[in-house]
Design an enzyme around this catalytic site. Sequence first.
Site, PDB file in Angstrom:
ATOM      1  N   ARG A  14       0.846  -1.205   0.000  1.00  0.00           N
ATOM      2  CA  ARG A  14       0.000   0.000   0.000  1.00  0.00           C
ATOM      3  C   ARG A  14       0.877   1.249   0.000  1.00  0.00           C
ATOM      4  O   ARG A  14       0.986   1.929  -1.008  1.00  0.00           O
ATOM      5  CB  ARG A  14      -0.973  -0.028   1.186  1.00  0.00           C
ATOM      6  CG  ARG A  14      -2.153   0.955   1.048  1.00  0.00           C
ATOM      7  CD  ARG A  14      -1.811   2.376   1.403  1.00  0.00           C
ATOM      8  NE  ARG A  14      -1.295   2.516   2.760  1.00  0.00           N
ATOM      9  CZ  ARG A  14      -0.758   3.632   3.219  1.00  0.00           C
ATOM     10  NH1 ARG A  14      -0.634   4.714   2.444  1.00  0.00           N
ATOM     11  NH2 ARG A  14      -0.277   3.695   4.451  1.00  0.00           N
ATOM     12  N   ASP A  15       1.548   1.557   1.091  1.00  0.00           N
ATOM     13  CA  ASP A  15       2.437   2.722   1.100  1.00  0.00           C
ATOM     14  C   ASP A  15       3.539   2.550   0.063  1.00  0.00           C
ATOM     15  O   ASP A  15       3.979   3.514  -0.585  1.00  0.00           O
ATOM     16  CB  ASP A  15       3.037   2.918   2.491  1.00  0.00           C
ATOM     17  CG  ASP A  15       3.417   4.367   2.784  1.00  0.00           C
ATOM     18  OD1 ASP A  15       3.961   5.036   1.888  1.00  0.00           O
ATOM     19  OD2 ASP A  15       3.154   4.831   3.904  1.00  0.00           O
ATOM     20  N   HIS A  18       3.467   4.160  -3.502  1.00  0.00           N
ATOM     21  CA  HIS A  18       3.987   5.502  -3.797  1.00  0.00           C
ATOM     22  C   HIS A  18       5.377   5.439  -4.423  1.00  0.00           C
ATOM     23  O   HIS A  18       5.730   6.282  -5.257  1.00  0.00           O
ATOM     24  CB  HIS A  18       4.066   6.336  -2.515  1.00  0.00           C
ATOM     25  CG  HIS A  18       2.752   6.728  -1.941  1.00  0.00           C
ATOM     26  ND1 HIS A  18       1.854   7.549  -2.595  1.00  0.00           N
ATOM     27  CD2 HIS A  18       2.171   6.417  -0.751  1.00  0.00           C
ATOM     28  CE1 HIS A  18       0.788   7.739  -1.835  1.00  0.00           C
ATOM     29  NE2 HIS A  18       0.951   7.065  -0.717  1.00  0.00           N
ATOM     30  N   HIS A 199       8.085   7.148   9.137  1.00  0.00           N
ATOM     31  CA  HIS A 199       8.803   7.299   7.867  1.00  0.00           C
ATOM     32  C   HIS A 199      10.263   7.639   8.152  1.00  0.00           C
ATOM     33  O   HIS A 199      10.614   8.172   9.204  1.00  0.00           O
ATOM     34  CB  HIS A 199       8.142   8.365   6.989  1.00  0.00           C
ATOM     35  CG  HIS A 199       6.991   7.836   6.195  1.00  0.00           C
ATOM     36  ND1 HIS A 199       7.099   7.431   4.887  1.00  0.00           N
ATOM     37  CD2 HIS A 199       5.696   7.626   6.542  1.00  0.00           C
ATOM     38  CE1 HIS A 199       5.922   7.002   4.451  1.00  0.00           C
ATOM     39  NE2 HIS A 199       5.053   7.111   5.437  1.00  0.00           N
TER      40      HIS A 199
END
Length: 346
Positions: A14-15, A18, A199
Amino acid sequence: MTMTRLFITDVTLRDGMHAIGHRYDRGQVREIAAALDEAGVDAIEVGHGDGLNGSSLAYGFSRHSDLSYIHEAASVTRRAKLACVLLPGIGTIEDLKRARDSGIELVRIATHCTEADVSAQHISAAVELGFHVSGFLMMSSATTPENIGVQAAKMESYGAQCVYIADSAGNLTPAGTTARFQALEAALDGATQRGIHAHENLSLSVANTVVAVENGARRVDAALAGMGAGAGNCPIEAFIAVANKYGWEHGCELFKLQDAAEDLVRPLQDRPVRVDRQTLTLGYAGVYSSFLRHAERAANEFDIDVREIILEIGRRELIGGQEDMIIDVALDLAAHQSAQSPNRTG
């Protein structure tokens, strides 16, 4: 340190979208999901980087639909639960119903850290649909710890069983992380779980995740090789190694995670997911990590240092959903640069 077992959610699918422009193919999703399941993660998050129904001109088009990705992951997972993210205003309750019918069991309802009130309808609907529901406070560095507590309590009141601190900009320090989890401790019922989504933009994702666990987080987000927006998420293989050194209980197998990171995920990175001058600037300026690719495209188009664009985004305090304004930032900087140029003619 005596504590309950950690619940590890991998966000590579999912992340990590990006990091490759939302372009996983179906076979890659099957391979990665199967490897994660075999390695013992508790949950695997799947879908567009900006959540259910995120595929669009504004956020970037996925190669395949969310449901297609979910079906592929569901076809190979035997133990891990499948999870997704929904941002109110992008995803709908109908999207939640379809995700549930496709195999999703956990959903995170994500809002900007000062806008928890917009999650009320979606959290309550997700609870009624039978999901395990978490509130997800994005850009948690962009407000005070005290307000984080206020916003988290709202999500809890709507029915969230867990609230995540999401350091979407990779801007938090260990002290800032500690303060936010202390605020959760003061604001939430003891039965409401706490989670951390870190992050790597300031090279602090593992440290911040450790501090979060020491201050009550029992749900941890991480990704293979850190695969995610900006400099990436907390790298799961590194965090699990540290968790082993602390003696924390979890269900993951370190070597299997290392192998999946090196063999399956790193080869997919067309732009290395790492701390570099661009991603470090995201963390330094407190800018939403998923703005990176948008800012890099604008910098190339207008011949501007991408760091200047990122700093200006930070000054303007743009938040997720304002990707279209990055072009405006670049245009303004280009005009200023042109006006300052000694070679300007007229």
